[in-house]
Design an enzyme around this catalytic site. Structure first.
Site, PDB file in Angstrom:
ATOM      1  N   CYS A  59      -4.885  53.636  34.475  1.00 47.04           N
ATOM      2  CA  CYS A  59      -5.400  53.316  33.151  1.00 47.04           C
ATOM      3  C   CYS A  59      -4.418  53.672  32.043  1.00 47.04           C
ATOM      4  O   CYS A  59      -4.571  53.220  30.914  1.00 47.04           O
ATOM      5  CB  CYS A  59      -6.728  54.027  32.910  1.00 47.04           C
ATOM      6  N   ARG A  61      -0.696  54.154  32.771  1.00 50.96           N
ATOM      7  CA  ARG A  61       0.714  53.997  33.142  1.00 50.96           C
ATOM      8  C   ARG A  61       0.904  52.782  34.036  1.00 50.96           C
ATOM      9  O   ARG A  61       0.007  52.384  34.773  1.00 50.96           O
ATOM     10  CB  ARG A  61       1.247  55.249  33.841  1.00 50.96           C
TER      11      ARG A  61
END
Length: 470
Positions: A59, A61
């Site tokens: 969420c 990277r």
């Protein structure tokens, strides 16, 4: 050295962007849905110098790991592929990227797997995300020995960190961090007597459902595009003693009027909850509400907290949206037992690099012994032609003697080059051996590189070889 005019063994190159380096809109564009990962990884392989590929998508990277025999062309290829996927020019993407190569790429993956590069320092969820990324790439046929060895070492490191240290005491995952803040925003000690909506049915949604159950939620509704998966997650909640129900995504508007907390983690492309949905719910029953968006791209439209979108202009109603951008600001740098965790990373990294360096010498040693064998065969052939009177027994004895002498001469340098290479240092002994004996290219360990966001164009990074990562 690989990428510097000499083709060597494959080394790992990482090109990434995360909450530390890029704003959320850029992360959203670069993110990949699970259904797109196979195509993306195969596109990364679509280059002569790239032999393996793995994409870690979370969420907050996006990291692209490839094994390559040539640094510069591989870097250009990866950046261009990511930019094409994101639909933005490479020059616009470059300022937000960071690059790690060889030793630095390995160090980064081990650090990530340990939760030491997360919003919540020490969070454990990233281990599962890395494991899933490896299995996805393995199923796609895009990982080989280099990424296999590195990923397994990273997973081992993460497991050791969470077993041997207490770095994760403050929070086990991004989910618990986000939901803890959401409860604080509601102004209540826990979720007792409160109702919640969980959108999604994957790993993060499951974690959210579990966390809410432990926090005392009175009822949780699970919404998902595939209703059977929502029903499955709701059934798990009921088995844990939590009142739960399931609805399709189309049922969300009818649920919003009854819930105090919404957490969305679908991985879908496009908005799941709009400002109009929230406004309609507030019209039926005005009430405080906190919405947590853990998805990338975002599930919940920013308009849910605007006066026009949600009815938040009422003085007695407080509506809050916590998305990745907001959570990045809230997250602090944890320090609990972090030093001990980083020591574990150093130990595992040293062991891994020693193993890699020893393996990198093997092609040189094989090439040296093959060169010696060719010379022996050539010289023995000439000897046999000049001595037709020798018996077969005499020829065999001469051959054994010559080979024994050469083996003894080569034994010490081959043992020493492995020993010296395993110790690291600035001298590339394998390359020195290759140069001294004029062996075929392919033995030197790659140079470690680290390039940060904001450095001059990555496609023009040829003259930028920096030492330590920040």
């Amino acid at each position: 050295m690989a990428g510097l005019g000499m083709t060597g063994p494959a080394a790992v190159l990482l090109v990434g962007l995360s909450f530390r380096s890029a704003p959320v809109p850029v992360l959203e564009k670069a993110s990949a849905a699970a259904t797109d990962l196979a195509a993306l990884e195969h596109d990364l392989l679509d280059g002569d110098c790239v032999t393996e590929a793995l994409v870690l998508s979370t969420c907050n990277r996006m990291e692209f790991y490839v094994a390559t025999t040539a640094f510069h062309p591989a870097l250009d290829h990866v950046v261009e592929t990511v930019a094409d996927h994101a639909g933005i020019p490479a020059t616009d993407l470059e300022p937000y990227l960071y690059v790690r190569y060889a030793d630095k790429a390995a160090e980064h993956m081990l650090t990530v797997a340990s939760g030491l590069d997360s919003m919540v320092v020490g969070e454990q969820q990233v281990i599962g995300q890395l494991r899933n990324a490896y299995h996805t790439a393995d199923d796609n046929g895009t990982v080989g020995s280099a990424l296999h060895e590195l990923t397994q070492r990273a997973l081992r490191t993460g497991k050791r960190v969470h077993t041997e240290t207490e770095v994760d005491v403050a929070g086990s995952s991004m989910v618990s961090f986000a939901l803890g803040h959401a409860v604080e925003e509601l102004g209540v000690p826990d979720m007792t007597g409160r109702r919640a909506l969980v959108v999604g049915a994957g790993a993060m949604a499951s974690l959210a459902s579990t966390w809410l159950g432990r926090a005392g939620v009175s009822h949780v509704t699970v919404a998902n595009r595939t209703l059977s998966r929502a029903e499955n997650l709701a059934d798990h909640a009921r088995q844990a003693g939590v009142s739960a129900s399931a609805v399709p995504l189309s049922g969300i508007p009818g649920v919003l009027q009854d819930v105090d907390l919404v957490v969305s983690a679908t991985g879908a492309v496009g908005t799941v909850i709009t400002g109009e949905d929230v406004r309609a719910a507030q019209t039926v029953r005005p009430h405080d509400m906190v919405l947590v968006d853990l998805s990338m791209p975002r599930d919940i439209d920013d308009s849910v907290v605007s006066e026009e979108g949600s009815g938040a202009d009422r003085a007695d109603v407080n509506i809050r949206l916590l998305n990745i951008e907001e959570l990045t600001t809230l997250a602090g740098e944890g320090t609990r037992d972090e030093a001990a965790a980083r020591q574990v990373v150093r130990e595992e990294l040293d062991e891994y690099l020693e193993q890699v360096r020893v393996q990198s010498v093997v092609p040189t040693v094989k090439a040296l012994r093959q060169r010696a064998s060719d010379v022996i065969d050539d010289e023995l052939g000439q000897l046999m032609r000049r001595t037709p009177g020798m018996t077969d027994q005499e020829r065999a004895e001469v051959t054994r003697t010559v080979r024994r002498v050469v083996d003894k001469i080569l034994h010490t340098p081959t043992v020493q080059v492995k020993k010296l290479s395993s110790a690291g240092g600035s001298v590339n002994y394998a390359e020195a051996l290759a140069v001294l004996f004029n062996l075929p290219a392919g033995s030197s360990a790659p140079v470690s590189r680290s390039v940060e966001p904001g450095d001059a164009g990555l496609a023009r990074i040829g003259n930028m070889i920096t030492g330590e990562a920040s």
